[in-house]
Every structure is written in structure tokens, then in C-alpha cells.
Scaffold this active site. Structure first.
Site, PDB file in Angstrom:
ATOM      1  CE  LYS A  77      -0.199   9.443  -5.404  1.00  0.00           C
ATOM      2  NZ  LYS A  77       0.418   8.360  -4.611  1.00  0.00           N
ATOM      3  NE  ARG A 108      -3.169   3.693  -6.459  1.00  0.00           N
ATOM      4  CZ  ARG A 108      -2.940   4.200  -5.251  1.00  0.00           C
ATOM      5  NH1 ARG A 108      -3.731   5.118  -4.753  1.00  0.00           N
ATOM      6  NH2 ARG A 108      -1.912   3.807  -4.563  1.00  0.00           N
ATOM      7  NE  ARG A 120       4.635   4.588   3.172  1.00  0.00           N
ATOM      8  CZ  ARG A 120       3.991   5.040   2.095  1.00  0.00           C
ATOM      9  NH1 ARG A 120       3.937   6.339   1.853  1.00  0.00           N
ATOM     10  NH2 ARG A 120       3.418   4.219   1.257  1.00  0.00           N
ATOM     11  NE  ARG A 171       1.104   1.917   3.583  1.00  0.00           N
ATOM     12  CZ  ARG A 171       0.694   2.724   2.627  1.00  0.00           C
ATOM     13  NH1 ARG A 171       0.607   4.020   2.845  1.00  0.00           N
ATOM     14  NH2 ARG A 171       0.352   2.255   1.452  1.00  0.00           N
ATOM     15  NE  ARG A 190       1.802   0.051  -2.420  1.00  0.00           N
ATOM     16  CZ  ARG A 190       2.339   0.863  -1.509  1.00  0.00           C
ATOM     17  NH1 ARG A 190       3.330   0.439  -0.756  1.00  0.00           N
ATOM     18  NH2 ARG A 190       1.878   2.081  -1.351  1.00  0.00           N
TER      19      ARG A 190
HETATM   20  P1  AMP Z   1      -2.075   4.497  -1.140  1.00  0.00           P
HETATM   21  O1  AMP Z   1      -2.008   4.835   0.321  1.00  0.00           O
HETATM   22  O2  AMP Z   1      -2.680   5.595  -1.977  1.00  0.00           O
HETATM   23  O3  AMP Z   1      -0.754   4.018  -1.689  1.00  0.00           O
HETATM   24  O4  AMP Z   1      -3.104   3.266  -1.278  1.00  0.00           O
HETATM   25  C1  AMP Z   1      -2.862   2.029  -0.626  1.00  0.00           C
HETATM   26  C2  AMP Z   1      -3.597   0.914  -1.338  1.00  0.00           C
HETATM   27  O5  AMP Z   1      -5.009   1.179  -1.354  1.00  0.00           O
HETATM   28  C3  AMP Z   1      -3.230   0.723  -2.797  1.00  0.00           C
HETATM   29  O6  AMP Z   1      -2.076  -0.070  -2.975  1.00  0.00           O
HETATM   30  C4  AMP Z   1      -4.490   0.037  -3.328  1.00  0.00           C
HETATM   31  O7  AMP Z   1      -4.539  -1.319  -2.934  1.00  0.00           O
HETATM   32  C5  AMP Z   1      -5.597   0.763  -2.574  1.00  0.00           C
HETATM   33  N1  AMP Z   1      -6.061   1.966  -3.299  1.00  0.00           N
HETATM   34  C6  AMP Z   1      -5.952   3.271  -2.916  1.00  0.00           C
HETATM   35  N2  AMP Z   1      -6.496   4.089  -3.822  1.00  0.00           N
HETATM   36  C7  AMP Z   1      -6.957   3.309  -4.816  1.00  0.00           C
HETATM   37  C8  AMP Z   1      -7.610   3.544  -6.069  1.00  0.00           C
HETATM   38  N3  AMP Z   1      -7.888   4.792  -6.484  1.00  0.00           N
HETATM   39  N4  AMP Z   1      -7.944   2.466  -6.826  1.00  0.00           N
HETATM   40  C9  AMP Z   1      -7.682   1.207  -6.441  1.00  0.00           C
HETATM   41  N5  AMP Z   1      -7.050   0.900  -5.297  1.00  0.00           N
HETATM   42  C10 AMP Z   1      -6.700   1.930  -4.482  1.00  0.00           C
END
Ligand code: AMP
Length: 186
Positions: A13, A88, A127, A133, A144
């Protein structure tokens, strides 16, 4: 156009959001990017978020909702947006509904990216090698995904009730996924 992208980590996404935001000329807001940037800069937000992120857990709702509130209040999203990685949790989704109501804004579409667990592991491990990361090792990836199932998936039903939710196949090449996206947002 006001869009929310919903889907598990590694569903593609983020990549598609960058591309579609450019095509539509709307803002792209990735809460993951905002948090990673805060961690890199060592801000207060970054310090509070880091331990949750490296464990593959969600950052507390109040921190995240604060970020979104700031963006909504600043008017940055008033010419259209793609929210990528937010909401989320159910409380995040309900806060967003409230913020939109207060600002007379609404969602046009929620787009759900459907990808199998096997494909997600394959992509995230790939990745991890390329980007390094901290949250892309096997154990954290599994967590996750579990967090997604438990805390994020219930908002699919929330949006089936309060918005228009469409599902697209997130497997295939980035080009074929982008074509599906163009078809549903046309
Ligand atoms: P992402 O790049 O969107 O996968 O986000 C990486 C990490 O950031 C996630 O595994 C969460 O720890 C944190 N994170 C990102 N967006 C949110 C959200 N809306 N609510 C809570 N944690 C978030």
C-alpha cells in the site's frame, strides 16, 4: 479525492500510495514515515514511539491521533489525501470520523489490499535485506501480522458500515496492482 489505504504490512500500500498520490495530485500521509523520521531525528515523539516500533507493536493511539489532528488542523489535507497506515485501531478510526465531522470532510473510498501471509513474509524479508528496517526480521514480521489481525482488521467492518470499502488484489506486479487501483478510483 479522500482515500484510506488499508492492508497488512507488506501489502504494497505504501508503494501504491506514493504513485497514486502523485497521479491524483493529493497529499500522501504515511504515519510509519512520520514516525521513522521522528525516530531518526530523536524527537520526543520518536523516543516514545521507538520501542513499540522495533517490537512490531502499535504506537499508543494518543500519539498517532495527535499527528493526524495536526495535519487535519493545518489544512494540509484539504485538497485530497491518501492515508497510508492510519487508522490501525477502532479508536483511531472513530477519532478520524469525529475529526472529519468537525471539519466537514468525508472519505470517498477505503481501499483494502488483499495479500496472502506467505507473500507478505516473502516481501518483508526481502525488504529487510534491502532497507535494513529494524522491524523486518522474521519474529517481528510475525508479530506485526498478528497485531494486524487482532487490532487493525476489525476496522474493515467499521468501514463497511460507515464508508465505501473496496477490495483489490495486492498480489501481482506493481503495475497490475496500480491498474486495479486506477480502475476503482476512476
Ligand atoms: P508502517 O510503515 O505503516 O508499517 O509502520 C511502521 C510501524 O509504525 C508500525 O509497525 C507501528 O509500530 C507504527 N505505526 C505506524 N502507523 C501507526 C498507527 N496508525 N498506529 C499505531 N502505530 C503505528
Amino acid at each position: 479525492m479522500n482515500l484510506v489505504f488499508l492492508g497488512p504490512p507488506g501489502s504494497g500500500k505504501g508503494t501504491q500510495a506514493v504513485r497514486l498520490a502523485e497521479k491524483l495530485g493529493v497529499a500522501h500521509l504515511s504515519t510509519g514515515d512520520v514516525l521513522r523520521d521522528a525516530v531518526k531525528k530523536g524527537t520526543e515523539l520518536g523516543k516514545r514511539a521507538e520501542k513499540h516500533m522495533s517490537a512490531g507493536e502499535l504506537v499508543p493511539d494518543d500519539l498517532i491521533i495527535g499527528i493526524i489532528e495536526e495535519k487535519v488542523n493545518s489544512g494540509e489535507l484539504s485538497h485530497g489525501f491518501i492515508l497510508d497506515g492510519f487508522p490501525r485501531t477502532i479508536p483511531q478510526a472513530e477519532s478520524l470520523d469525529k475529526m472529519f465531522e468537525e471539519h466537514s470532510m468525508s472519505l470517498d473510498l477505503v481501499i483494502l489490499f488483499d495479500v496472502s501471509d506467505d507473500e507478505i513474509f516473502r516481501r518483508l524479508e526481502g525488504r529487510a535485506k534491502i532497507e535494513g528496517r529494524a522491524d523486518d526480521n522474521r519474529e517481528v514480521i510475525a508479530n506485526r501480522l498478528e497485531v494486524y489481525r487482532k487490532q487493525t482488521q476489525p476496522i474493515e467492518d467499521h468501514y463497511r458500515k460507515v464508508a465505501k470499502l473496496v477490495e483489490i488484489k495486492g498480489e501481482g506486479t506493481p503495475e497490475t496492482v496500480f491498474e486495479s487501483l486506477m480502475a476503482v478510483t476512476a
